[in-house]
Scaffold this active site. Structure first.
Site, short mmCIF file in Angstrom:
data_model
loop_
_atom_site.label_atom_id
_atom_site.label_comp_id
_atom_site.label_asym_id
_atom_site.label_seq_id
_atom_site.Cartn_x
_atom_site.Cartn_y
_atom_site.Cartn_z
N GLY A 69 0.82 -1.21 0.00
CA GLY A 69 0.00 0.00 0.00
C GLY A 69 0.85 1.25 0.00
CB SER B 188 -0.90 -5.17 -4.35
OG SER B 188 -1.75 -4.17 -3.85
CG HIS C 105 1.80 3.40 13.75
ND1 HIS C 105 2.25 4.34 14.66
CD2 HIS C 105 0.46 3.30 13.95
CE1 HIS C 105 1.22 4.78 15.37
NE2 HIS C 105 0.14 4.16 14.96
N GLY D 256 3.28 7.72 2.05
CA GLY D 256 4.09 6.93 1.14
C GLY D 256 4.41 7.61 -0.18
#
Length: 349
Positions: A27, A54, A109, A135
């Site tokens: 992502g 993806s 994170h 990103g």
């Protein structure tokens, strides 16, 4: 006490260049880390679930794509670039069973680690590499030969080399070009959540809507309220980003500056600061984290209802109409909830 910072010279990419790297997820952050590392000369594999859309995108960009479990088995350093809500289940099913001593897990994170939603074996390094930007910015700045300031942290140092790996990863994504700052999982997680909820997202959007409503309810045109309470906010924030609050005040009119320093404290009062402090305590105690994960497990019913109500606010209708006349305003790409293919552009043609 000031945080320790690291320069380009102190970050050695050889700490990861000789290892096999995996990025789980492709992502917003995942694609940026993977592409930047690949173009920095690293061996990067993408780990995804079998039916992920993806897979085709990552393959087209030249990556080896494997099932998540296989990527974990085959690689030495594994970044978990997944949504906080999805991480625990994927970790338990496809990551934890395949970990081995000496591997390193990287997070962008600290949420799931700090609040205990996952537990990592003691013989595995646990680090964080967290660029302070989305990103697509991490990617675009790297392509431009620049970088985004990046946080690094070590939660678990099983082999004594965890920090070196974190600094190497930060350099590989371009972060060392802008400066690498050392923190810890607790500090990054708590301050990140606090900033999002109280100032950057929750605080700012609530302030904008309240100002809009006050003007419209007083009989002023919604278009005028939109310009004054939302549109011009970017101009002020850009000035603050470029030169701080003092620099912003230097750039605006004296009338605006006087209104700033005399009226601002009457709006953000000590009572508001107390509410901010109370929310900080909720975050620190893990109450927000538990609430959010429970909401997700329950199908986000309350969250979806709030989303619908917020999307129906009059400021959205007025804003959409006005933005359609502004040729210089980029159209909404909704980056982050799903990255557009344009964001994957490589430096090599």
């Amino acid at each position: 006490m000031a945080a320790k910072t690291y320069s380009m010279k102190e970050c050695n990419i050889n700490s990861i260049r000789r290892k096999k790297l995996a990025v789980i997820g492709f992502g917003s952050q995942g694609h940026a880390h993977a592409l930047n590392l690949k173009e920095s000369g690293c061996d990067v594999t993408i780990g995804l679930y079998k039916k992920s859309k993806s897979r085709a995108v990552a393959s087209k960009l030249g990556f080896t794509v494997k099932d998540t479990a296989e990527a974990v088995k085959d690689c030495d350093v594994i970044m978990v670039a997944l949504p906080d809500t999805a991480t625990p289940d994927i970790y338990e099913a496809d990551i934890a069973p395949h970990l081995r001593p000496g591997q390193t897990l990287v997070f962008c994170h600290g949420f799931c680690v700090h609040f205990g939603f996952i537990t990592v074996p003691e013989d595995v390094n646990v680090i964080m590499v967290a660029p302070k930007g989305p990103g697509h910015t991490v990617r675009s700045q790297y392509v431009a030969g620049k970088g985004v300031p990046t946080l690094v942290a070590v939660h678990q140092d099983a082999d004594g080399k965890a920090l070196k790996v974190a600094l190497g990863w930060a350099k590989g994504i371009g972060g060392a070009r802008a400066g690498v700052i050392e923190t810890n999982f607790r500090e990054e997680t708590v301050t990140d959540l606090f900033g999002e909820q109280v100032v950057l997202c929750g605080g700012a959007s609530a302030l904008v809507k309240a100002g809009f409503e006050v003007l419209v309810e007083a009989g002023y045109a919604p278009e005028m309220a939109y310009f004054e309470c939302l549109h011009e906010l970017k101009l002020i924030v850009d000035l603050m980003v470029e030169s701080g609050i003092a620099g912003m005040r230097f750039s605006i009119s004296e009338t605006a500056e006087y209104g700033d320093v005399t009226v601002g404290p009457k709006i953000i009062t000590p009572a508001v600061k107390k509410k901010m402090a109370a929310q900080l305590k909720r975050i620190e105690k893990g109450q927000f984290a538990k609430e959010w994960m429970a909401e997700y497990k329950n199908g986000c019913k309350n969250f979806d209802e709030i989303r619908k109500e917020e999307a129906a606010h009059p400021i959205e209708e007025v804003g959409a109409k006005l933005r359609s006349t502004m040729s210089w305003v980029k159209k909404n790409k909704k980056v982050g909830k799903g990255v557009s293919q344009a964001s994957f552009a490589s430096t090599s043609s």
